[in-house]
Write a protein that holds these residues in place. Structure first.
Motif, short mmCIF file in Angstrom:
data_model
loop_
_atom_site.label_atom_id
_atom_site.label_comp_id
_atom_site.label_asym_id
_atom_site.label_seq_id
_atom_site.Cartn_x
_atom_site.Cartn_y
_atom_site.Cartn_z
N LEU A 72 0.83 -1.20 0.00
CA LEU A 72 0.00 0.00 0.00
C LEU A 72 0.87 1.26 0.00
O LEU A 72 0.60 2.21 -0.73
CB LEU A 72 -0.94 -0.01 1.21
CG LEU A 72 -1.94 1.13 1.32
CD1 LEU A 72 -2.83 1.22 0.09
CD2 LEU A 72 -2.78 0.97 2.57
N ILE A 73 1.93 1.25 0.79
CA ILE A 73 2.87 2.37 0.79
C ILE A 73 3.49 2.53 -0.59
O ILE A 73 3.59 3.65 -1.12
CB ILE A 73 3.97 2.16 1.86
CG1 ILE A 73 3.35 2.29 3.26
CG2 ILE A 73 5.12 3.14 1.68
CD1 ILE A 73 4.26 1.81 4.38
N TYR A 74 3.88 1.44 -1.20
CA TYR A 74 4.44 1.48 -2.55
C TYR A 74 3.44 2.08 -3.54
O TYR A 74 3.78 2.94 -4.35
CB TYR A 74 4.85 0.06 -2.99
CG TYR A 74 5.25 -0.01 -4.44
CD1 TYR A 74 6.55 0.32 -4.83
CD2 TYR A 74 4.33 -0.39 -5.41
CE1 TYR A 74 6.93 0.26 -6.16
CE2 TYR A 74 4.69 -0.45 -6.74
CZ TYR A 74 5.98 -0.12 -7.12
OH TYR A 74 6.36 -0.16 -8.44
N GLN A 75 2.19 1.61 -3.47
CA GLN A 75 1.15 2.13 -4.37
C GLN A 75 0.96 3.63 -4.22
O GLN A 75 0.87 4.35 -5.21
CB GLN A 75 -0.19 1.43 -4.12
CG GLN A 75 -0.31 0.07 -4.72
CD GLN A 75 -1.70 -0.49 -4.49
OE1 GLN A 75 -2.25 -0.41 -3.39
NE2 GLN A 75 -2.28 -1.04 -5.55
N LYS A 80 0.03 8.27 -9.60
CA LYS A 80 -0.08 9.59 -10.22
C LYS A 80 -1.42 10.20 -9.82
O LYS A 80 -2.45 9.53 -9.80
CB LYS A 80 -0.04 9.47 -11.73
CG LYS A 80 1.21 8.77 -12.25
CD LYS A 80 2.36 9.73 -12.27
CE LYS A 80 3.52 9.08 -13.02
NZ LYS A 80 4.75 9.17 -12.34
N GLY A 81 -1.42 11.42 -9.46
CA GLY A 81 -2.67 12.10 -9.10
C GLY A 81 -3.03 11.86 -7.66
O GLY A 81 -2.24 11.42 -6.85
N GLY A 82 -4.30 12.08 -7.32
CA GLY A 82 -4.75 11.99 -5.93
C GLY A 82 -5.46 10.70 -5.59
O GLY A 82 -5.85 10.52 -4.46
N ASP A 83 -5.70 9.81 -6.56
CA ASP A 83 -6.43 8.57 -6.30
C ASP A 83 -5.45 7.48 -5.88
O ASP A 83 -4.75 6.90 -6.70
CB ASP A 83 -7.20 8.15 -7.56
CG ASP A 83 -8.16 7.02 -7.28
OD1 ASP A 83 -8.46 6.76 -6.10
OD2 ASP A 83 -8.61 6.39 -8.25
N PHE A 84 -5.39 7.19 -4.58
CA PHE A 84 -4.40 6.25 -4.06
C PHE A 84 -4.80 4.80 -4.21
O PHE A 84 -3.96 3.94 -4.33
CB PHE A 84 -4.11 6.54 -2.59
CG PHE A 84 -3.56 7.90 -2.35
CD1 PHE A 84 -2.45 8.36 -3.03
CD2 PHE A 84 -4.17 8.75 -1.44
CE1 PHE A 84 -1.93 9.61 -2.80
CE2 PHE A 84 -3.65 10.01 -1.20
CZ PHE A 84 -2.54 10.44 -1.89
N LEU A 85 -6.06 4.51 -4.11
CA LEU A 85 -6.50 3.13 -4.14
C LEU A 85 -7.22 2.91 -5.41
O LEU A 85 -7.61 2.15 -6.00
CB LEU A 85 -7.37 2.80 -2.93
CG LEU A 85 -6.72 3.13 -1.59
CD1 LEU A 85 -7.71 2.92 -0.46
CD2 LEU A 85 -5.49 2.27 -1.33
#
Length: 85
Positions: A72-75, A80-85
């Motif tokens: 999750l930290i790697y992701q 790119k951008g604000g969408d983490f998941l």
């Protein structure tokens, strides 16, 4: 108070086994088996291996959680951008 070294060592062992996850009933059985001498050696080892296997399962479960957190930290770090998941 002055306690015999053997009694102190047994107290340390029991504390360690409790921290390792051995139940109170198993600890009582362990103490009983210690008093049985050489004949109880096989049962003592079986009891300790059972505790060891349970602890190893817990470690594996925690390792899986740690791996998921690392991913999750790697992701998040590579997103790119604000969408983490």
């Amino acid at each position: 108070m002055d306690y015999p070294m053997e009694e102190l060592q047994r107290t340390i062992q029991l504390n360690f086994l409790e921290k390792a996850g051995m139940s109170i009933d198993s600890l009582k059985h362990f103490v009983y088996l210690l008093g049985q001498g050489e004949d109880a050696k096989t049962e003592l080892v079986r009891l300790l291996r059972k505790c060891r296997n349970r602890l190893l399962d817990e470690i594996h479960d925690k390792q899986q959680l740690l791996d998921q957190l690392d991913y999750l930290i790697y992701q998040i770090n590579h997103q790119k951008g604000g969408d983490f998941l």
